[in-house]
Design a protein around this motif. Structure first.
Motif, PDB file in Angstrom:
ATOM      1  N   ARG A   1       0.841  -1.204   0.000  1.00  0.00           N
ATOM      2  CA  ARG A   1       0.000   0.000   0.000  1.00  0.00           C
ATOM      3  C   ARG A   1       0.869   1.244   0.000  1.00  0.00           C
ATOM      4  N   VAL A   2       0.620   2.093  -0.982  1.00  0.00           N
ATOM      5  CA  VAL A   2       1.328   3.368  -1.036  1.00  0.00           C
ATOM      6  C   VAL A   2       1.168   4.102   0.297  1.00  0.00           C
TER       7      VAL A   2
ATOM      8  N   SER B   1       6.855  -0.709  -1.633  1.00  0.00           N
ATOM      9  CA  SER B   1       6.448   0.704  -1.726  1.00  0.00           C
ATOM     10  C   SER B   1       5.002   0.910  -2.122  1.00  0.00           C
ATOM     11  N   GLY B   2       4.339  -0.107  -2.694  1.00  0.00           N
ATOM     12  CA  GLY B   2       3.055   0.145  -3.356  1.00  0.00           C
ATOM     13  C   GLY B   2       3.267   0.770  -4.724  1.00  0.00           C
ATOM     14  N   TYR B   3       2.136   0.955  -5.444  1.00  0.00           N
ATOM     15  CA  TYR B   3       2.223   1.305  -6.872  1.00  0.00           C
ATOM     16  C   TYR B   3       1.517   2.616  -7.235  1.00  0.00           C
TER      17      TYR B   3
ATOM     18  N   GLU C   1      -5.879  -0.852  -4.209  1.00  0.00           N
ATOM     19  CA  GLU C   1      -5.013   0.279  -3.834  1.00  0.00           C
ATOM     20  C   GLU C   1      -5.513   1.531  -4.549  1.00  0.00           C
TER      21      GLU C   1
ATOM     22  N   GLU D   1       5.757  11.402  -3.170  1.00  0.00           N
ATOM     23  CA  GLU D   1       5.272  10.222  -2.449  1.00  0.00           C
ATOM     24  C   GLU D   1       6.121   8.997  -2.784  1.00  0.00           C
ATOM     25  N   LEU D   2       6.466   8.875  -4.073  1.00  0.00           N
ATOM     26  CA  LEU D   2       7.349   7.785  -4.484  1.00  0.00           C
ATOM     27  C   LEU D   2       8.717   7.930  -3.816  1.00  0.00           C
TER      28      LEU D   2
ATOM     29  N   PHE E   1       1.100   5.770  -6.892  1.00  0.00           N
ATOM     30  CA  PHE E   1       1.602   7.040  -6.380  1.00  0.00           C
ATOM     31  C   PHE E   1       0.773   8.215  -6.898  1.00  0.00           C
TER      32      PHE E   1
END
Lengths: 267, 267
Positions: A12-13, A46-48, A209, A55-56, A50
């Motif tokens: 999860r971002v 990291s999650g995807y 997500e 945030e990334l 963004f």
């Protein structure tokens, strides 16, 4: 026989610490189950989805991050190899959608995705080098990431370079199933395996997500292009035992050879 | 919309006159049903399971054979294009596993298969040129034959050259179905269509010929890689209407492009 495990995590971002913990727990689980090749999804730490480069950047880490040293330590008592996607912060600050390959000896390789899908282009730089192929205790492992599979030039490259297994961390956005009830990205992976007579272990993600659904397409595919293990479950694991040395025999039949039959005089 | 028909004929070695008649009857049927693209199997006029080169030679004909002039005459009142496999006798006596493309204006092209499968190597010479792409009344048609599909280099070549449809006469020897209950060769065709965003019409054969069974895998596949028409029946016909102009749009999404996303700097 080599025991391969793909764990369909749901990163999860905005929760990188939790993502890192769950990726590590998945590796521990897989090691406990005797897995020798462990594949986690693309961007597993990291999650995807963004919203911004900031945030990334907040979730991106270098390949020297202690997390990967920890994974290596976990793998050390065994022959196991871990392949996982992560958001990479390069020394010069550039951000890559990368996959790390770790075994008991440390970080073996970092591959920077060479084909960025859709909005990834807004966040990441493309990799400058062809995917690596690693000699490991369980065979020669090549690495691709997600959309890379739709460029048969890369699977071919890895097969020619001698890959016994192609490990593919993915985040496959939900697409309608096609004939046979299979997701189209899985169809492509099946075709790449058969065309090149190479095993493929594709680890997809799950989890809603920011409204994005996923294929839940995690599949371990043998060199005939058949799926030998898969999971559509949220957080599920696909496990299979494959004789990876079979990938070294490229004869379809006595007189047909997957690689030698190419017409390199024409293309 | 373009109406495409694939007729799963069952040619028999040693009965070329009967094979020629049945192929011609299939074309008449398809024209009567309004088909604008008619695809017949590989080696539709000769059969496949040759015991000797002499047997093949007895069934082989040049592209100037009156049969193809007849097909052109049949197609003349319409926009229709016929693609069919035949055993070709070249001027110098060489034998090729070829496909002919015919429309009302005559023979438009002859493609000599560039990847020979298994025992075909004992009977045929390989073609020396990449497959053609023809501007026709219904769009740009590229041609491959059977095993050619397992070399993604060729589908890619045709997509880059602008094919709206790839017509594929095939004789797919029976292989076990893979996940989803689809034949593996059909899986490969589905992948090639989606990867390149191009429609594919693959016409397989049927009939027990000297103990050989076939996939009965005739499939018309749209540019998303889904099967829109198929037949597993002995002698069956797959018919579909497709907007072939869609193949000219290679955008998967606003920011992902099937061809522009290739990394021609790397491969």
């Amino acid at each position: 026989m080599t025991r391969i495990a793909c764990r369909q995590l749901a990163p999860r971002v905005g929760e990188p610490q939790s993502d890192r913990l769950r990726a590590t727990a998945a590796i521990v689980d897989a090691l406990e189950s005797g897995a020798q090749v462990i594949v986690l999804p693309e961007l597993a730490t990291s999650g995807y989805m963004f919203d911004s480069v900031d945030e990334l950047r907040a979730a991106a880490v270098p390949a020297s991050d202690p997390l990967f040293a920890l994974w290596s330590e976990l793998a050390r008592p065994t022959d196991a190899v871990v392949i996982a996607g992560f958001a990479e912060l390069a020394d010069d600050g550039t951000l890559f959608n990368s996959a790390i390959v770790v075994d008991g000896s440390g970080v073996r390789a970092v591959y920077r995705k060479t084909h960025l899908w859709d909005r990834e282009k807004l966040f990441f730089a493309v990799g400058a080098e062809l995917p690596p192929i690693l000699d490991t205790a369980v065979g020669r492992i090549g690495v691709l990431i997600c959309y890379d599979l739709e460029f048969p030039e890369l699977s071919r490259h890895l097969a020619i370079a001698g890959a016994d297994l192609i490990a593919v961390p993915t985040n496959w956005p939900r697409m309608p199933k096609v004939a046979g009830g299979v997701r189209p990205e899985v169809v492509i992976a099946m075709a790449m395996a058969r065309i090149n007579r190479v095993a493929i272990a594709a680890c997809d993600r799950s989890g809603d997500e920011r409204g994005q659904q996923w294929n839940h397409g995690t599949s371990i595919i043998d060199l005939t292009g058949d799926i030998v293990a898969a999971t559509e479950e949220e957080g599920g694991t696909a496990i299979a035992e494959l004789d990876l040395s079979l990938s070294r025999d490229k004869q379809h039949t006595a007189l047909a050879h997957a690689l030698d039959d190419r017409r390199t005089d024409l293309y």
